[in-house]
Design a protein around this motif. Structure first.
Motif, PDB file in Angstrom:
ATOM      1  N   GLY A  68      -4.375  -2.783  -3.245  1.00 36.06           N
ATOM      2  CA  GLY A  68      -6.075  -2.471  -2.786  1.00 36.06           C
ATOM      3  C   GLY A  68      -6.500  -3.310  -2.487  1.00 36.06           C
ATOM      4  N   LEU A  69      -6.013  -4.586  -1.863  1.00 36.82           N
ATOM      5  CA  LEU A  69      -6.673  -5.187  -1.111  1.00 36.82           C
ATOM      6  C   LEU A  69      -6.732  -5.098   1.027  1.00 36.82           C
ATOM      7  CD1 LEU A  69      -5.158  -8.511  -1.498  1.00 36.82           C
ATOM      8  CD2 LEU A  69      -7.094  -8.624  -2.581  1.00 36.82           C
ATOM      9  N   LEU A  70      -6.245  -3.889   1.134  1.00 39.11           N
ATOM     10  CA  LEU A  70      -6.562  -3.270   1.830  1.00 39.11           C
ATOM     11  C   LEU A  70      -6.801  -1.723   2.093  1.00 39.11           C
ATOM     12  CD1 LEU A  70      -2.600  -4.529   3.413  1.00 39.11           C
ATOM     13  CD2 LEU A  70      -5.367  -5.581   4.343  1.00 39.11           C
ATOM     14  N   LYS A  71      -7.437  -1.623   0.661  1.00 39.58           N
ATOM     15  CA  LYS A  71      -8.509  -0.091   0.741  1.00 39.58           C
ATOM     16  C   LYS A  71      -8.879  -0.465   1.546  1.00 39.58           C
ATOM     17  CE  LYS A  71     -11.381   0.589  -2.755  1.00 39.58           C
ATOM     18  NZ  LYS A  71     -11.257   1.230  -4.012  1.00 39.58           N
ATOM     19  N   ASP A  72     -10.241  -0.772   2.262  1.00 36.73           N
ATOM     20  CA  ASP A  72     -11.303  -0.644   2.850  1.00 36.73           C
ATOM     21  C   ASP A  72     -10.232   0.328   4.512  1.00 36.73           C
ATOM     22  OD1 ASP A  72     -12.944  -1.727   1.381  1.00 36.73           O
ATOM     23  OD2 ASP A  72     -12.843  -4.000   1.875  1.00 36.73           O
ATOM     24  N   GLY A  73      -9.651   0.129   4.523  1.00 35.03           N
ATOM     25  CA  GLY A  73      -8.460   1.083   6.103  1.00 35.03           C
ATOM     26  C   GLY A  73      -8.332   2.280   5.351  1.00 35.03           C
ATOM     27  N   LYS A  74      -8.814   2.218   4.626  1.00 42.14           N
ATOM     28  CA  LYS A  74      -8.770   4.188   4.005  1.00 42.14           C
ATOM     29  C   LYS A  74      -7.137   4.375   3.308  1.00 42.14           C
ATOM     30  CE  LYS A  74     -12.869   4.939   4.393  1.00 42.14           C
ATOM     31  NZ  LYS A  74     -13.672   5.455   4.010  1.00 42.14           N
ATOM     32  N   LYS A  75      -7.035   5.506   3.492  1.00 44.86           N
ATOM     33  CA  LYS A  75      -5.301   5.704   2.914  1.00 44.86           C
ATOM     34  C   LYS A  75      -3.896   4.376   3.770  1.00 44.86           C
ATOM     35  CE  LYS A  75      -6.089  10.050   0.980  1.00 44.86           C
ATOM     36  NZ  LYS A  75      -5.152  11.915   1.163  1.00 44.86           N
ATOM     37  N   MET A  76      -4.519   4.842   5.307  1.00 42.60           N
ATOM     38  CA  MET A  76      -3.801   4.125   5.841  1.00 42.60           C
ATOM     39  C   MET A  76      -3.584   2.663   4.838  1.00 42.60           C
ATOM     40  SD  MET A  76      -2.066   6.311   7.907  1.00 42.60           S
ATOM     41  CE  MET A  76      -0.773   5.298   8.713  1.00 42.60           C
ATOM     42  N   GLY A  77      -4.806   1.963   4.788  1.00 42.03           N
ATOM     43  CA  GLY A  77      -4.655   1.092   4.806  1.00 42.03           C
ATOM     44  C   GLY A  77      -3.528   0.432   3.724  1.00 42.03           C
ATOM     45  N   ALA A  78      -3.489   1.386   2.859  1.00 41.64           N
ATOM     46  CA  ALA A  78      -2.985   1.078   1.529  1.00 41.64           C
ATOM     47  C   ALA A  78      -2.305   1.285   1.188  1.00 41.64           C
ATOM     48  CB  ALA A  78      -3.229   2.192   0.670  1.00 41.64           C
ATOM     49  N   SER A  79      -2.076   2.791   2.561  1.00 41.38           N
ATOM     50  CA  SER A  79      -0.675   2.656   2.551  1.00 41.38           C
ATOM     51  C   SER A  79       0.392   1.144   3.271  1.00 41.38           C
ATOM     52  CB  SER A  79      -0.152   3.580   2.889  1.00 41.38           C
ATOM     53  OG  SER A  79      -1.290   5.142   2.865  1.00 41.38           O
ATOM     54  N   LEU A  80       0.158   0.484   4.311  1.00 40.58           N
ATOM     55  CA  LEU A  80       0.231  -0.297   4.773  1.00 40.58           C
ATOM     56  C   LEU A  80       0.853  -1.390   3.630  1.00 40.58           C
ATOM     57  CD1 LEU A  80       1.564  -1.952   7.516  1.00 40.58           C
ATOM     58  CD2 LEU A  80      -1.183  -3.040   7.675  1.00 40.58           C
ATOM     59  N   GLY A  81      -0.320  -1.629   2.878  1.00 38.74           N
ATOM     60  CA  GLY A  81       0.363  -2.923   1.399  1.00 38.74           C
ATOM     61  C   GLY A  81       1.933  -2.410   0.929  1.00 38.74           C
ATOM     62  N   LEU A  82       2.145  -0.540   0.368  1.00 37.32           N
ATOM     63  CA  LEU A  82       2.947  -1.106   0.106  1.00 37.32           C
ATOM     64  C   LEU A  82       4.268  -1.465   1.118  1.00 37.32           C
ATOM     65  CD1 LEU A  82       4.152   0.397  -2.405  1.00 37.32           C
ATOM     66  CD2 LEU A  82       4.311   2.555  -1.420  1.00 37.32           C
ATOM     67  N   ILE A  83       4.504  -0.977   2.328  1.00 36.02           N
ATOM     68  CA  ILE A  83       5.454  -1.070   3.387  1.00 36.02           C
ATOM     69  C   ILE A  83       5.582  -2.589   3.058  1.00 36.02           C
ATOM     70  CG2 ILE A  83       6.016  -0.003   5.458  1.00 36.02           C
ATOM     71  CD1 ILE A  83       4.130   2.464   6.140  1.00 36.02           C
ATOM     72  N   VAL A  84       5.037  -3.127   3.762  1.00 39.92           N
ATOM     73  CA  VAL A  84       4.645  -4.360   3.606  1.00 39.92           C
ATOM     74  C   VAL A  84       5.002  -4.952   2.700  1.00 39.92           C
ATOM     75  CG1 VAL A  84       3.219  -6.892   3.870  1.00 39.92           C
ATOM     76  CG2 VAL A  84       2.633  -4.602   5.423  1.00 39.92           C
ATOM     77  N   GLY A  85       4.885  -4.859   1.034  1.00 35.32           N
ATOM     78  CA  GLY A  85       5.245  -5.200   0.073  1.00 35.32           C
ATOM     79  C   GLY A  85       7.031  -5.241  -0.142  1.00 35.32           C
ATOM     80  N   SER A  86       6.931  -4.039   0.625  1.00 30.91           N
ATOM     81  CA  SER A  86       8.644  -3.413   0.174  1.00 30.91           C
ATOM     82  C   SER A  86       9.263  -4.385   0.618  1.00 30.91           C
ATOM     83  CB  SER A  86       8.625  -2.444   0.135  1.00 30.91           C
ATOM     84  OG  SER A  86       7.957  -0.896  -0.603  1.00 30.91           O
ATOM     85  N   LEU A  87       8.597  -4.347   2.258  1.00 28.50           N
ATOM     86  CA  LEU A  87       9.856  -5.052   3.312  1.00 28.50           C
ATOM     87  C   LEU A  87       9.733  -6.419   2.244  1.00 28.50           C
ATOM     88  CD1 LEU A  87       8.156  -4.365   6.869  1.00 28.50           C
ATOM     89  CD2 LEU A  87      10.650  -3.657   5.601  1.00 28.50           C
ATOM     90  N   LEU A  88       8.820  -7.848   2.012  1.00 29.42           N
ATOM     91  CA  LEU A  88       8.683  -8.771   1.844  1.00 29.42           C
ATOM     92  C   LEU A  88       9.430  -8.902   0.762  1.00 29.42           C
ATOM     93  CD1 LEU A  88       5.436  -9.625   2.458  1.00 29.42           C
ATOM     94  CD2 LEU A  88       7.423 -10.565   3.775  1.00 29.42           C
ATOM     95  N   ILE A  89       9.793  -7.834  -0.548  1.00 26.39           N
ATOM     96  CA  ILE A  89      10.249  -8.013  -2.266  1.00 26.39           C
ATOM     97  C   ILE A  89      12.198  -7.396  -1.671  1.00 26.39           C
ATOM     98  CG2 ILE A  89      10.683  -7.074  -4.229  1.00 26.39           C
ATOM     99  CD1 ILE A  89       8.257  -8.922  -3.912  1.00 26.39           C
ATOM    100  N   GLY A  90      11.906  -6.405  -0.339  1.00 20.59           N
ATOM    101  CA  GLY A  90      13.264  -5.900  -0.283  1.00 20.59           C
ATOM    102  C   GLY A  90      13.634  -6.430   0.340  1.00 20.59           C
TER     103      GLY A  90
END
Length: 826
Positions: free
Chosen positions: A273-295
Motif C-alpha cells: 500500500g505504501l508503494l502503490k504510487d509506483g503502480k503495479k510494480m511498486g505494490a508487487s515490490l512490497g510483497l516481494i520485500v515482505g516475503s523476503l524479510l518475513i521468510g
C-alpha cells in the motif's frame, strides 16, 4: 503513379486499423457481457464459492462456513439456493464421507427449523436467520456426539457451542457479503463493514484450498498473497494491512502451521500500500520485500525459495489482472481517490439535475409572466372605435331596429346617424349634454325617436362604464400577477445559478494559510476555503479550544486580513464542549459600511399600542433596510395593519425579490384582503452596504432627510397609501450617501406634529440642521422631544422617528502582518 498509391495507402491502412479496433472492442464487450451472465445469472460464482466453503475447516475439525453461506443464499437469492446447497455438499463430500454427512444433516435440520421458525419471536426474517443457524448447528452437532460417542463431556459441549457461535457470526457476515458476489448491479460505494465482510468471505473461501499443493507450492498461500496485493494496490496501506491480518488469521485457524503467514501478509499489505504510487510494480515490490524479510524468520522446514516462488506467482497473477477491473473495484472501496471521484460525480449529477429542475420551474414562471403580459398588451391595443361600435350596436337594437326610418337613417345616411349618436354618447359620458342644446336640436331633426335614443344611451352607458372598469381591473390584476411571477422566476434562476457554482479547488491557498498561521504559533486542525472572491470570502477552520481567550477574533482574523488583503471577521463560532476538543469557526468578509440606528416612538395620548410600526432588516444581499409603516387611524387595528405590512415586506425581501415588486405584491394583498377602508403607508430605505447607495420607496409617507455636515437634503416621492388602489407605479428615488451621513425617517405624526407651524418642511430642516450631536439615538429623542414640546406635552397622533448613521466599517482588531505570506492566497 507511385506517389498516388502512397497517398491512398495511408488512409486505407488507418481505416482498416479503425475497423479492426472497433471490431475488437465489440468482441471484448460481448465477451464481458457473456462472462457476467455466466458468473452472475447462471450462478457460477456461487457454485465455486459454495464448493470451497464446503471444504473449509478450522483446526481440521470445525466446519462453520457451509451452513451460514447456504442460509445467506437462501435468504438473499432463493432461486440459487439449491445450486449453492449442491455445491456445498460436493465440497464437503470431496473431503470425506463423514464431513459430507455432517454438512448434509446440518442443512436438513436448518431447512426443517427454517420452515417452522415461528417460535423465534423476531419479525424481521434476516434478523431471525442467525438464530436459526445457531440452533440448527448446535442441535446437529449435539445429536452426532450423542449417536457416535460414549457421552458428551464439558469439552465436547464447549466445542459444539463454539462452532455454533462461529456459524452465528458468519451468518451475519455472509448476509452482507453474499449480495456482492450474486448481483451484477451494485451500489456506488461499499461501507467499511461490507468491505471487511467481503474480505472475510474471500479468506474463508481460501481455506477450502488448503491441501492443494503443486510442485511444493500451496494454493492458499498464492491466493492469499494475490488478494492482499489487490487490496493494497486499490485501497492503500490501511486496507492492505487489514486484509493481510484478517486473511492470515483465518488461514492460521484452518492450519496452525500457517500462523507465520499472518505476519507476512500484514507486512506485505502495508508495504504494498505504501508503494502503490509506483503502480503495479511498486505494490508487487512490497510483497516481494515482505516475503523476503518475513521468510528469514519463518519455520525451518519452510524454505525461503518456496516462499519466494509463491510470492512471484501471486505477483504474476496480479500483473495479469486487467487494470479496468482494479479501477472498478477501487470505485467501490471507501476512501480511495476513485471512490471520491465517483461520489463527487454523483453529487455533481444530483446538483445539476436539481439546478436544471429549478431552472425549468423558473422558465415556467417566466413563460406564465410573459403570457399574462402579452394578453394585457393585446387588450391595450384593442381598437377603441370597435368598442364604440359594439356600444352603438346595442343601442340600435333597442331603438332603431323597429323604426320605420331605419333604412333611411342607416342605409342612406349612415355616417350622419353614426356621428350624431357617437357625439351624444361622448357628451353624456362627460355630463355636458345639457350644455350643448344645438346637438339635441339637430338630433331631433334627424331622428324621430331622439328622446328614446338619448335615454337608451344614458342607460347603456352605465353598463358600458362598469364593463370597462371591470376590464381595467382584470388587466391590472394580470399585470400584478405577471410582475410577481417574473420576480419569482428571477429568484429561482438566481438560486439555480448558486447551485451550479462549484467549490473551487483551493488546496494551495489552504496550505499557504495553514503554514502562515502555524509559523505564528497557531495550531490549526483543519481548514476549508469555499470562496476567496473579494468581498465574499468564506473560510471555515477547526482550531483547538482556547479557554475563552478569543484567539479567533483577536489573532486568526487579523492575520487573515493581512494575508488576503481585505478585512476578515468571525462570522460564526461554535466552541468545543470540552477543553481537549476543537472549535468550529467561520470567517468572512466585512461590508464596506455599517449602520448605527436609533428609534424613538410614542402612541397617541401616551398609550401602549401605536398604529406606527418600524423595522430594521439586514438582508443577505449586503443590503440594510429601514422601514416605517403607519396604519390608518390609531389603536390595535392600525397597529395590526402596519405591522402586517412590515412583516410581509420582510418575508418577501428576504427571498431576494426586488423591492418594487415586493411593494406591489404587498399592495395587491392589502387591497384584496378586506373590503374595509383600512390603509397603511410605507416608508422604505434600502442601503447598499458596499457602495452606500440608498433607494427610497415612499408609499403615502412623509419626506425623509439626509444630514451631511451642515447640509440637510430632503427626499420625497408622491404615492398614495397602500391598499387604496390596485394600479399604481412605485417611484424610486436614489441618493448617494457618504460616511458619517445621517438618515432621518419619520411618520406623519412627527412631520406634521408641530403646532402653529405653516411650513413643516422648513421647520424640520431647521431643527435637523441645528442638531449638535451625531448619535442616532440622541437625534431621534431630540426630534421627538421638540415636536412634543410644541404641543405642550400632548401626543395627538402616533409618532415614530428612525435615525441611521452610515459609517466606514472599521475592524475591532488591527491586522497582524505576515510579510512572507501576504496576499499569496489570492
Amino acid at each position: 503513379m507511385q506517389k498516388t498509391e502512397r497517398n491512398f495507402a495511408g488512409p486505407a491502412t488507418e481505416a482498416v486499423f479503425n475497423r479492426t479496433r472497433l471490431e475488437m472492442s465489440r468482441i471484448f464487450t460481448k465477451t464481458s457481457l457473456k462472462t457476467e451472465k455466466v458468473l452472475f445469472q447462471w450462478g457460477l460464482i456461487l457454485l465455486a464459492v459454495g464448493f470451497l466453503l464446503g471444504r473449509a475447516l478450522i483446526l481440521m475439525e470445525i466446519m462453520p462456513f457451509a451452513l451460514p453461506f447456504f442460509a445467506a443464499v437462501l435468504a438473499i437469492k432463493k432461486d440459487k439456493a439449491a445450486l449453492a446447497g449442491l455445491a456445498i455438499l460436493a465440497g464437503a463430500f470431496s473431503l470425506s464421507l463423514q464431513n459430507g454427512g455432517v454438512v448434509f444433516c446440518s442443512l436438513f435440520v436448518f431447512l426443517l427449523l427454517h420452515r417452522f421458525s415461528g417460535f423465534i419471536t423476531i419479525d424481521d426474517p434476516l434478523k431471525k436467520l442467525p438464530f436459526t443457524v445457531f440452533i440448527s448447528m448446535f442441535l446437529t452437532k449435539l445429536g452426532i456426539f450423542y449417536l457416535f460417542s460414549q457421552g458428551v463431556t464439558m469439552y465436547d459441549f464447549a466445542f459444539i457451542t463454539v462452532e455454533a457461535g462461529l456459524s452465528f457470526i458468519l451468518t451475519m457476515i455472509f448476509l452482507q457479503s453474499v449480495p456482492l458476489i450474486s448481483y451484477r448491479k451494485r451500489k456506488q460505494s461499499l461501507k467499511t463493514e461490507e468491505v471487511i465482510s467481503l474480505i472475510i468471505l474471500l479468506a474463508s473461501v481460501m481455506t477450502g484450498t488448503i491441501g492443494w499443493v503443486m510442485y511444493g507450492l500451496s494454493a492458499e498461500h498464492v491466493l492469499s498473497r494475490y488478494l492482499v496485493l489487490i487490496f493494497a494496490f486499490v485501497s492503500g496501506p490501511t486496507i492492505g494491512a487489514t486484509v493481510g491480518v484478517v486473511t492470515g488469521l483465518i488461514l492460521s485457524f484452518a492450519n496452525v502451521t500457517s500462523l507465520y503467514e499472518m505476519s507476512l501478509l500484514a507486512f506485505s499489505g502495508l508495504l504494498g500500500g505504501l508503494l502503490k504510487d509506483g503502480k503495479k510494480m511498486g505494490a508487487s515490490l512490497g510483497l516481494i520485500v515482505g516475503s523476503l524479510l518475513i521468510g528469514l524468520y519463518s519455520q525451518a522446514e519452510q524454505a525461503l525459495s518456496t516462499n519466494l516462488y509463491e510470492s512471484l506467482i501471486a505477483v504474476a497473477l496480479f500483473l495479469l489482472t486487467p487494470t479496468f477491473l482494479l479501477k472498478n473495484l477501487s470505485k467501490l472501496v471507501p476512501g480511495t481517490s476513485e471512490n471520491m471521484m465517483e461520489q463527487q460525480q454523483y453529487i455533481r449529477k444530483v446538483r445539476d439535475v436539481t439546478a436544471n429542475r429549478v431552472e425549468q420551474f423558473s422558465n415556467v414562471f417566466q413563460a406564465l409572466s410573459d403570457s399574462f403580459t402579452q394578453n394585457g398588451f393585446y387588450e391595450e391595443k384593442r381598437n377603441e372605435e370597435k368598442e364604440i361600435d359594439y356600444f352603438l350596436s346595442s343601442v340600435t337594437e333597442r331603438t332603431c331596429q323597429f323604426c320605420f326610418k331605419k333604412e333611411q337613417c342607416w342605409a342612406q345616411q349612415f355616417d350622419t346617424t353614426y356621428e350624431y349618436m357617437k357625439e351624444i354618447m361622448l357628451e353624456i359620458d362627460n355630463n355636458s349634454l345639457e350644455q350643448n342644446p344645438k346637438l339635441v336640436r339637430e338630433m331631433d331633426k334627424h331622428c324621430v325617436k331622439s328622446k328614446k335614443v338619448i335615454d337608451v344611451i344614458e342607460h347603456e352607458l352605465t353598463y358600458f362604464k362598469a364593463n370597462q372598469q371591470l376590464k381595467s381591473q382584470i388587466h391590472e390584476s394580470r399585470r400584478i400577477v405577471a410582475e410577481q411571477l417574473h420576480g419569482v422566476s428571477q429568484v429561482m434562476n438566481n438560486f439555480a445559478q448558486e447551485i451550479k457554482r462549484e467549490r473551487e479547488n483551493l488546496n494551495v491557498q489552504e496550505e499557504q494559510i495553514v503554514e502562515a498561521l502555524r509559523s505564528f504559533g497557531m495550531e490549526i486542525n483543519q481548514i476549508e476555503i469555499y470562496s476567496l472572491e473579494p468581498g465574499n470570502v468564506d473560510v471555515e477552520m477547526w482550531v483547538p479550544y482556547c479557554h475563552g481567550r478569543g484567539e479567533c477574533e483577536k489573532i486568526i482574523a487579523p492575520m487573515l486580513t493581512d494575508i488576503l488583503g481585505e478585512s476578515i471577521v468571525v462570522k460564526n463560532e461554535e466552541c468545543a464542549k470540552y477543553p481537549q476538543g476543537y472549535c468550529h469557526v467561520s470567517f468572512g468578509s466585512t461590508k464596506a459600511y455599517v449602520v448605527d440606528t436609533g428609534v424613538a416612538h410614542a402612541a397617541k395620548g401616551g398609550g401602549f399600542v401605536s398604529g406606527d410600526s418600524y423595522s430594521m432588516i439586514e438582508l443577505n444581499a449586503g443590503k440594510y433596510a429601514l422601514a416605517i409603516s403607519d396604519g390608518m387611524g390609531n389603536g390595535e387595528r392600525a397597529h395590526y395593519e402596519s405591522s402586517e405590512t412590515l412583516q410581509l415586506l420582510k418575508q418577501i425581501l428576504q427571498t431576494g425579490i426586488e423591492e418594487t415588486i415586493a411593494i406591489k405584491s404587498i399592495n395587491s394583498i392589502l387591497s384584496l384582503r378586506t373590503s374595509d377602508e383600512i390603509f397603511s403607508t410605507l416608508d422604505l430605505a434600502m442601503i447598499d452596504l458596499q457602495d452606500a447607495n440608498v433607494n427610497f420607496l415612499k408609499i403615502g409617507s412623509t419626506p425623509s432627510f439626509i444630514k451631511r455636515g451642515d447640509k440637510v437634503i430632503k427626499v420625497q416621492a408622491s404615492n398614495l397609501p397602500m391598499g387604496i388602489i390596485e394600479e399604481f407605479e412605485v417611484d424610486v428615488v436614489s441618493e448617494q450617501m457618504k460616511a458619517q451621513d445621517l438618515l432621518i425617517m419619520m411618520s406623519d405624526g412627527v412631520f406634521e406634529g408641530p403646532r402653529h407651524v405653516e411650513n413643516y418642511e422648513m421647520w424640520m430642516k431647521r431643527k435637523i440642521g441645528e442638531l449638535q450631536t451625531d448619535d442616532p439615538q440622541e437625534i431621534a429623542d431630540l426630534i421627538m422631544e421638540e415636536v412634543i414640546r410644541t404641543r405642550s406635552g400632548l401626543i395627538e397622533d402616533d409618532m415614530t422617528v428612525v435615525v441611521a448613521k452610515l459609517k466606514h466599517n472599521t475592524p475591532k482588531w488591527s491586522s497582524i502582518p505576515t510579510y512572507a505570506y501576504r496576499k499569496k492566497a489570492q
